[in-house]
Design a protein around this motif. Structure first.
Motif, PDB file in Angstrom:
ATOM      1  N   LEU A 250       1.205  -1.362   0.014  1.00 21.19           N
ATOM      2  CA  LEU A 250       0.091   0.156  -0.060  1.00 21.19           C
ATOM      3  C   LEU A 250       0.996   1.747   0.217  1.00 21.19           C
ATOM      4  O   LEU A 250       0.746   2.174  -0.390  1.00 21.19           O
ATOM      5  N   LEU A 251       1.566   1.470   0.804  1.00 23.69           N
ATOM      6  CA  LEU A 251       2.321   2.397   0.655  1.00 23.69           C
ATOM      7  C   LEU A 251       3.631   2.774  -0.888  1.00 23.69           C
ATOM      8  O   LEU A 251       3.828   3.570  -0.922  1.00 23.69           O
ATOM      9  N   ALA A 252       3.660   1.369  -1.264  1.00 22.74           N
ATOM     10  CA  ALA A 252       4.538   1.527  -2.197  1.00 22.74           C
ATOM     11  C   ALA A 252       3.918   2.115  -3.449  1.00 22.74           C
ATOM     12  O   ALA A 252       3.886   2.882  -4.058  1.00 22.74           O
ATOM     13  N   LEU A 253       3.129   1.354  -3.309  1.00 24.13           N
ATOM     14  CA  LEU A 253       1.759   1.509  -4.315  1.00 24.13           C
ATOM     15  C   LEU A 253       1.114   3.475  -4.473  1.00 24.13           C
ATOM     16  O   LEU A 253       1.352   4.015  -5.556  1.00 24.13           O
ATOM     17  N   ALA A 254       0.922   3.614  -2.870  1.00 32.12           N
ATOM     18  CA  ALA A 254       0.400   5.133  -2.723  1.00 32.12           C
ATOM     19  C   ALA A 254       1.865   5.845  -3.322  1.00 32.12           C
ATOM     20  O   ALA A 254       1.441   7.134  -4.126  1.00 32.12           O
ATOM     21  N   ALA A 255       2.908   5.761  -2.939  1.00 32.55           N
ATOM     22  CA  ALA A 255       3.802   7.060  -2.996  1.00 32.55           C
ATOM     23  C   ALA A 255       4.094   7.544  -5.116  1.00 32.55           C
ATOM     24  O   ALA A 255       4.355   7.933  -5.040  1.00 32.55           O
ATOM     25  N   VAL A 256       3.924   5.707  -5.576  1.00 29.04           N
ATOM     26  CA  VAL A 256       4.046   5.826  -6.634  1.00 29.04           C
ATOM     27  C   VAL A 256       3.226   6.666  -7.203  1.00 29.04           C
ATOM     28  O   VAL A 256       3.607   7.389  -8.716  1.00 29.04           O
ATOM     29  N   ALA A 257       1.759   6.298  -7.306  1.00 34.59           N
ATOM     30  CA  ALA A 257       0.507   7.011  -7.204  1.00 34.59           C
ATOM     31  C   ALA A 257       0.666   8.223  -7.454  1.00 34.59           C
ATOM     32  O   ALA A 257       0.906   9.101  -8.395  1.00 34.59           O
ATOM     33  N   VAL A 258       0.715   8.784  -6.544  1.00 37.65           N
ATOM     34  CA  VAL A 258       1.459   9.770  -6.155  1.00 37.65           C
ATOM     35  C   VAL A 258       2.995  10.696  -6.607  1.00 37.65           C
ATOM     36  O   VAL A 258       2.508  12.175  -7.581  1.00 37.65           O
ATOM     37  N   ALA A 259       4.102  10.444  -6.753  1.00 37.48           N
ATOM     38  CA  ALA A 259       5.137  10.119  -7.675  1.00 37.48           C
ATOM     39  C   ALA A 259       4.425  10.926  -9.710  1.00 37.48           C
ATOM     40  O   ALA A 259       5.156  11.452  -9.990  1.00 37.48           O
ATOM     41  N   LEU A 260       4.206   9.511 -10.087  1.00 34.79           N
ATOM     42  CA  LEU A 260       4.293   9.236 -11.137  1.00 34.79           C
ATOM     43  C   LEU A 260       2.970  10.454 -11.327  1.00 34.79           C
ATOM     44  O   LEU A 260       2.954  11.095 -12.686  1.00 34.79           O
ATOM     45  N   ARG A 282       9.518  18.516  -8.991  1.00 36.78           N
ATOM     46  CA  ARG A 282      10.330  17.255  -9.712  1.00 36.78           C
ATOM     47  C   ARG A 282      11.110  16.207  -9.206  1.00 36.78           C
ATOM     48  O   ARG A 282      11.464  15.237  -9.445  1.00 36.78           O
ATOM     49  N   LEU A 283      12.003  16.881  -8.413  1.00 33.16           N
ATOM     50  CA  LEU A 283      13.110  16.141  -7.577  1.00 33.16           C
ATOM     51  C   LEU A 283      12.571  15.360  -6.712  1.00 33.16           C
ATOM     52  O   LEU A 283      12.819  14.505  -6.184  1.00 33.16           O
ATOM     53  N   GLY A 284      11.117  15.920  -5.490  1.00 33.09           N
ATOM     54  CA  GLY A 284      10.768  15.433  -5.006  1.00 33.09           C
ATOM     55  C   GLY A 284       9.715  14.783  -5.159  1.00 33.09           C
ATOM     56  O   GLY A 284       9.692  13.285  -5.004  1.00 33.09           O
ATOM     57  N   PHE A 285       9.254  14.869  -6.603  1.00 33.97           N
ATOM     58  CA  PHE A 285       8.091  12.805  -6.682  1.00 33.97           C
ATOM     59  C   PHE A 285       9.984  12.202  -7.441  1.00 33.97           C
ATOM     60  O   PHE A 285       8.708  11.236  -7.440  1.00 33.97           O
ATOM     61  N   ILE A 286      10.575  11.975  -8.383  1.00 30.17           N
ATOM     62  CA  ILE A 286      11.665  11.491  -8.543  1.00 30.17           C
ATOM     63  C   ILE A 286      12.004  10.404  -7.139  1.00 30.17           C
ATOM     64  O   ILE A 286      12.159   9.607  -7.388  1.00 30.17           O
ATOM     65  N   ALA A 287      12.327  11.464  -6.673  1.00 34.77           N
ATOM     66  CA  ALA A 287      12.604  10.725  -5.531  1.00 34.77           C
ATOM     67  C   ALA A 287      11.475   9.581  -3.950  1.00 34.77           C
ATOM     68  O   ALA A 287      11.963   8.602  -3.715  1.00 34.77           O
ATOM     69  N   LEU A 288      10.794  10.269  -4.660  1.00 35.22           N
ATOM     70  CA  LEU A 288       9.507   9.565  -4.156  1.00 35.22           C
ATOM     71  C   LEU A 288       9.202   8.253  -4.507  1.00 35.22           C
ATOM     72  O   LEU A 288       9.046   7.505  -4.019  1.00 35.22           O
ATOM     73  N   ALA A 289       9.658   8.439  -6.018  1.00 34.13           N
ATOM     74  CA  ALA A 289       8.935   7.310  -6.841  1.00 34.13           C
ATOM     75  C   ALA A 289      10.320   6.117  -6.513  1.00 34.13           C
ATOM     76  O   ALA A 289       9.846   4.990  -6.306  1.00 34.13           O
ATOM     77  N   ALA A 290      11.453   7.273  -6.450  1.00 32.75           N
ATOM     78  CA  ALA A 290      13.107   5.725  -5.910  1.00 32.75           C
ATOM     79  C   ALA A 290      12.227   5.567  -4.463  1.00 32.75           C
ATOM     80  O   ALA A 290      12.740   4.099  -4.181  1.00 32.75           O
ATOM     81  N   ALA A 291      11.912   5.846  -3.519  1.00 36.48           N
ATOM     82  CA  ALA A 291      11.882   5.290  -2.269  1.00 36.48           C
ATOM     83  C   ALA A 291      10.843   4.407  -2.114  1.00 36.48           C
ATOM     84  O   ALA A 291      10.291   3.471  -1.597  1.00 36.48           O
ATOM     85  N   ALA A 293       9.962   2.118  -5.154  1.00 40.34           N
ATOM     86  CA  ALA A 293      11.111   0.849  -5.164  1.00 40.34           C
ATOM     87  C   ALA A 293      11.766   0.610  -4.148  1.00 40.34           C
ATOM     88  O   ALA A 293      11.832  -1.029  -4.300  1.00 40.34           O
ATOM     89  N   ALA A 294      12.330   1.243  -3.585  1.00 40.52           N
ATOM     90  CA  ALA A 294      13.182   0.731  -2.056  1.00 40.52           C
ATOM     91  C   ALA A 294      12.435   0.056  -0.806  1.00 40.52           C
ATOM     92  O   ALA A 294      12.868  -1.340  -0.845  1.00 40.52           O
ATOM     93  N   MET A 295      11.152  -0.158  -1.137  1.00 38.63           N
ATOM     94  CA  MET A 295      10.161  -0.526  -0.387  1.00 38.63           C
ATOM     95  C   MET A 295       9.512  -1.566  -1.046  1.00 38.63           C
ATOM     96  O   MET A 295       9.975  -2.053  -0.236  1.00 38.63           O
ATOM     97  N   ALA A 296       9.354  -1.630  -2.385  1.00 36.19           N
ATOM     98  CA  ALA A 296       8.989  -3.397  -3.006  1.00 36.19           C
ATOM     99  C   ALA A 296       9.804  -3.783  -3.084  1.00 36.19           C
ATOM    100  O   ALA A 296       9.421  -5.004  -2.991  1.00 36.19           O
ATOM    101  N   THR A 297      11.342  -3.909  -2.796  1.00 31.52           N
ATOM    102  CA  THR A 297      12.008  -3.900  -2.733  1.00 31.52           C
ATOM    103  C   THR A 297      12.236  -5.579  -1.090  1.00 31.52           C
ATOM    104  O   THR A 297      13.684  -5.584  -0.717  1.00 31.52           O
ATOM    105  N   GLY A 298      12.213  -4.409  -0.635  1.00 35.95           N
ATOM    106  CA  GLY A 298      11.858  -4.745   1.515  1.00 35.95           C
ATOM    107  C   GLY A 298      13.519  -4.191   1.905  1.00 35.95           C
ATOM    108  O   GLY A 298      12.963  -3.672   3.223  1.00 35.95           O
ATOM    109  N   ASP A 299      13.900  -2.841   1.197  1.00 36.44           N
ATOM    110  CA  ASP A 299      14.964  -2.370   2.268  1.00 36.44           C
ATOM    111  C   ASP A 299      14.179  -1.024   2.580  1.00 36.44           C
ATOM    112  O   ASP A 299      14.066  -0.006   1.961  1.00 36.44           O
ATOM    113  N   ALA A 300      13.904  -0.971   3.302  1.00 38.61           N
ATOM    114  CA  ALA A 300      12.969  -0.117   4.643  1.00 38.61           C
ATOM    115  C   ALA A 300      13.922   1.013   4.550  1.00 38.61           C
ATOM    116  O   ALA A 300      13.723   2.574   5.076  1.00 38.61           O
TER     117      ALA A 300
END
Length: 426
Positions: A250-260, A282-291, A293-300
């Motif tokens: 849920l956290l990853a999907l919400a973050a990527v939805a807001v970022a994209l 723009r940089l904030g949205f890119i960093a949020l999308a990267a976050a 991705a990291a959450m999806a891989t389990g790297d909290a």
């Protein structure tokens, strides 16, 4: 074009008190990194690391969000906030003394300070909710803006209450699975308190300041529903089974939805994207999308550094500068009255100052996640220095705005009071 009710806006000193406190907390985060180095980033569970996280979430983001709400609710959402300047001083004291006590109690550690801090912080969130929610809830029906802000305030209350529960558990007064409840506390804070507020306010301020279209109502409704319904369900699964997969998803999907979604809206802007504000977002949205991705891989740890230490500070910094300049403009508007051509909001902080500030925060947003990914003393020192430098630039920008306002006011004696009708944002 958004319609602003300037006659409802508080005295500029009310929100400015919170916004001027942000640089001190950001610099403290940098000093903590300089003092403790890579050990501060080695584990998300060490007390010192938890202290650093709360310097960001409460000291930096908390002050920025409290101050922005005190300005935004009456001026842009048409919601009167109860209490005046005295109430704002008490609210500021509760938030910052509570944060200071909690951070000190975690860093050393001192149980009494932790308990004092969590109590003061719960009081601060109760004060803010009590001042804003009564009039806000009257406007919720049919308004995504008001519903989103109300959801955020309830999320803030839940976050503070769970924080108090965790402090009690650390003291041995209640027996709960600390890891699961900590993950739920963090998820509610990031998604409900911070995320719902940024998404709701962003739907207004992105068209206002960046010339983007408004986010589609359906997408905004889906995001708020995910927070209001999905978060309790995912949290329930976590507490019942110990499985955090649904919450992470849920956290990853919400973050990527807001970022994209934010990047897509910026791509359709009527204004050039070369100014500091849209570039910061723009940089904030890119960093949020990267976050995400990291959450999806389990790297909290990396996800937290990208979200809390990079994405959210970039998004908040960009808006904080605009709000600070706007507060200065309101002060001049009320002082000079009719018949005086006021300086434009953007002229109170010229573009070169904004660009330097953006570069400072961009450097911080790069070095902090890098220090988490490749822990070493040189990386930790670079991240600490970047944090101190970025927030020094922010303090200097706020000082420049204050001096520009004072210089214009000194050159133009007070005139008759300005008209009381709502004005259009420019």
């Amino acid at each position: 074009m958004a319609r602003l009710a300037l006659e409802l806006a508080p005295e500029p000193s009310v929100p400015a008190r919170f916004l001027r406190t942000v640089p001190a907390w950001g610099a403290l985060a940098g000093l903590m990194l300089l003092a403790q180095g890579p050990a501060l980033l080695a584990s998300r569970w060490s007390p010192a690391t938890v202290a650093l996280v709360h310097v960001f979430t409460l000291g930096v983001l908390g002050n920025a969000m409290f101050g922005s709400l005190l300005q935004f609710l009456p001026a842009a959402a048409g919601v009167r906030v109860r209490g005046g300047a005295g109430f704002a001083r008490a609210l500021h004291a509760a938030l910052n003394l509570g944060t200071l006590a909690l951070v000190a109690g975690l860093a050393w550690p001192l149980p009494l300070l932790r308990e004092l801090g969590s109590g003061l912080l719960l009081l601060a969130f109760l004060m803010l909710a009590g001042a804003a929610l009564p009039n806000l809830l009257r406007r919720v029906a049919g308004s995504l803006l008001h519903a989103g802000i109300a959801l955020s305030l309830f999320g803030g209350l839940a976050t503070a209450a769970l924080g108090g529960l965790l402090v009690a558990a650390l003291a041995g007064r209640v027996a709960i699975p600390l890891e699961d409840w900590t993950n739920l506390h963090a998820a509610i804070g990031l998604l409900a308190w911070v995320g719902a507020l940024l998404a709701s306010v962003g739907r207004v301020v992105m068209p206002m300041f960046q010339g983007t279209p408004a986010a589609p109502a359906g997408a905004q409704s889906a995001l708020l529903a995910a927070v209001a319904i999905g978060l309790p369900l995912a949290g329930g699964v976590l507490l019942a089974s110990g499985d955090a997969l649904a919450l992470r998803a849920l956290l990853a999907l919400a973050a990527v939805a807001v970022a994209l979604g934010g990047l897509w809206l910026q791509s359709r802007s009527r204004k050039p994207m070369s100014a500091a504000l849209p570039r910061g977002w723009r940089l904030g949205f890119i960093a949020l999308a990267a976050a995400a991705a990291a959450m999806a891989t389990g790297d909290a740890r990396l996800a937290g550094a990208l979200a809390i230490g990079a994405a959210l500070p970039l998004l908040v910094m960009a808006m904080l500068v605009e709000i600070s300049a706007f507060l200065g403009w309101i002060a001049l508007h009320r002082r000079c009255g009719r018949g005086v051509q006021l300086p434009g909001v953007h002229t109170l902080l010229p573009p070169p100052h904004r660009q330097r500030l953006l570069l400072g925060f961009a450097a911080s947003a790069l070095t902090l996640p890098a220090a988490v990914a490749w822990p070493s003393w040189p990386m930790a020192v670079a991240a600490g220095l970047a944090l101190v430098f970025a927030h020094l630039l922010l303090a200097l920008a706020q000082r420049h705005i204050a001096r520009a306002v004072a210089a214009f006011a000194a050159a133009h004696p007070p005139g008759p009071p300005p008209p009381r009708e709502p004005a259009h944002a420019t």
